[in-house]
Each structure stands twice: as C-alpha cells, then as structure tokens.
Motif scaffolding. Structure first.
Motif, mmCIF file in Angstrom:
data_model
loop_
_atom_site.group_PDB
_atom_site.id
_atom_site.type_symbol
_atom_site.label_atom_id
_atom_site.label_comp_id
_atom_site.label_asym_id
_atom_site.label_seq_id
_atom_site.Cartn_x
_atom_site.Cartn_y
_atom_site.Cartn_z
ATOM 1 N N CYS A 13 47.391 49.547 44.201
ATOM 2 C CA CYS A 13 48.484 49.636 44.000
ATOM 3 C C CYS A 13 49.377 50.495 44.207
ATOM 4 C CB CYS A 13 48.857 49.127 42.476
ATOM 5 S SG CYS A 13 50.165 48.628 41.371
ATOM 6 N N LYS A 16 52.191 52.037 41.287
ATOM 7 C CA LYS A 16 51.482 52.655 40.146
ATOM 8 C C LYS A 16 50.910 53.847 40.417
ATOM 9 C CE LYS A 16 47.855 51.704 36.957
ATOM 10 N NZ LYS A 16 46.720 50.673 36.188
ATOM 11 N N ASP A 54 55.990 45.573 49.029
ATOM 12 C CA ASP A 54 55.495 46.515 47.758
ATOM 13 C C ASP A 54 54.204 47.053 48.365
ATOM 14 O OD1 ASP A 54 57.463 45.976 46.148
ATOM 15 O OD2 ASP A 54 56.635 44.075 45.565
ATOM 16 N N LYS A 73 48.765 49.967 50.689
ATOM 17 C CA LYS A 73 47.952 48.964 50.028
ATOM 18 C C LYS A 73 46.884 48.632 51.212
ATOM 19 C CE LYS A 73 48.042 44.297 47.544
ATOM 20 N NZ LYS A 73 48.970 43.564 47.062
#
Length: 145
Positions: A13, A16, A54, A73
């Motif tokens: 993630c 995060k 993302d 990621k």
C-alpha cells in the motif's frame, strides 16, 4: 561530485507506507514535476493507466538535501529480513551525548509505534540502551539511533 540517488521501497500500500515514512523522516510528498498540475496529470501524460495511479507514492526531503523515496506497489509480500535498512538518527546519532539522545529515541519509538510500527528489539552498547530496531507497518526493519 556524488551521484544523486533515490530509494525505492516495494510495498502493498504505497500511500499508507509513504505516510508512515513522511512522519518518521519529516519528509513531504514529492512536488509534481515542472509543467504538470498534478501527479494524475503527469501519470496521464506518461501513459500510466488510471487503474495504476495508486501504485506509486513519492516523498522528498523538504530541504532538498536527502534522497527522494519512492513506494512501489508489488503483488508479493515481504518474506525475509531486509538486506538494507535505514538508520533514522532521531536522537542525533552517536555523536550526541547519550543523556540527550536516548530520550529522543524513546519519544520516537512511542510516536512511530502509535503510527503502526512495531518494536523488534532494543540493543545495548556498553551496558545501556543504544538503539531500537523497529519494523514499519509492512514489516521493513529500520533502526532509531
């Protein structure tokens, strides 16, 4: 002249983990490259599919001195101990008197534990605490010195 470098951290993630490391290091989101109004605009310009926007996060030293950090990621989880880790000199490093340095380390342990890190162990040097080995929210080890 030294070569500029960046550190890329594989993770599950990116946003995060980037938020955790921004707190740990006092870093900020890396500014959008010149000529672009946002990272989304930059991604679109470079042909990155919207579903993948993302999959990255970027941090930089607000003073422009330290290396940039990229978070990428990846599908696989971390499975073994790091072969490379970061020493975060929250106490000022070993050149700072222990009486000054150690309370700073303890404060950082509390702050980063509250942000999702875990304590792996506390190591001693010459009979007193010297540094704390921790793991970030995805299990990557680092030391607070």
């Amino acid at each position: 002249m030294a070569t500029k470098w960046s550190l890329t951290i594989d993770c599950a993630c990116p946003a995060k983990l980037a938020a955790f490391w921004a707190l740990a290091l006092g870093y900020v989101e890396k500014p959008v490259p010149a000529g672009f109004g946002s990272w989304k605009e930059w991604f679109s310009h470079h042909g990155v599919l919207e579903d993948d926007w993302d999959d990255w996060a970027y941090l930089s030293d607000p003073d422009g001195v330290g290396p940039t950090l990229s978070f990428l990621k990846v599908p696989e989880p971390k499975v073994v101990k790091n072969r490379l880790h970061i020493d975060v000199r929250v106490g000022g490093g070993r050149d700072t008197p222990w009486e000054v340095r150690w309370p700073r380390v303890v404060e950082a342990v509390e702050r980063l534990t509250a942000a999702g890190a875990t304590v792996v162990r506390e190591d001693e040097l010459q009979g007193r605490p010297d540094h704390v080995v921790m793991a970030d929210p995805e299990g990557n080890e680092f030391c607070l010195v």
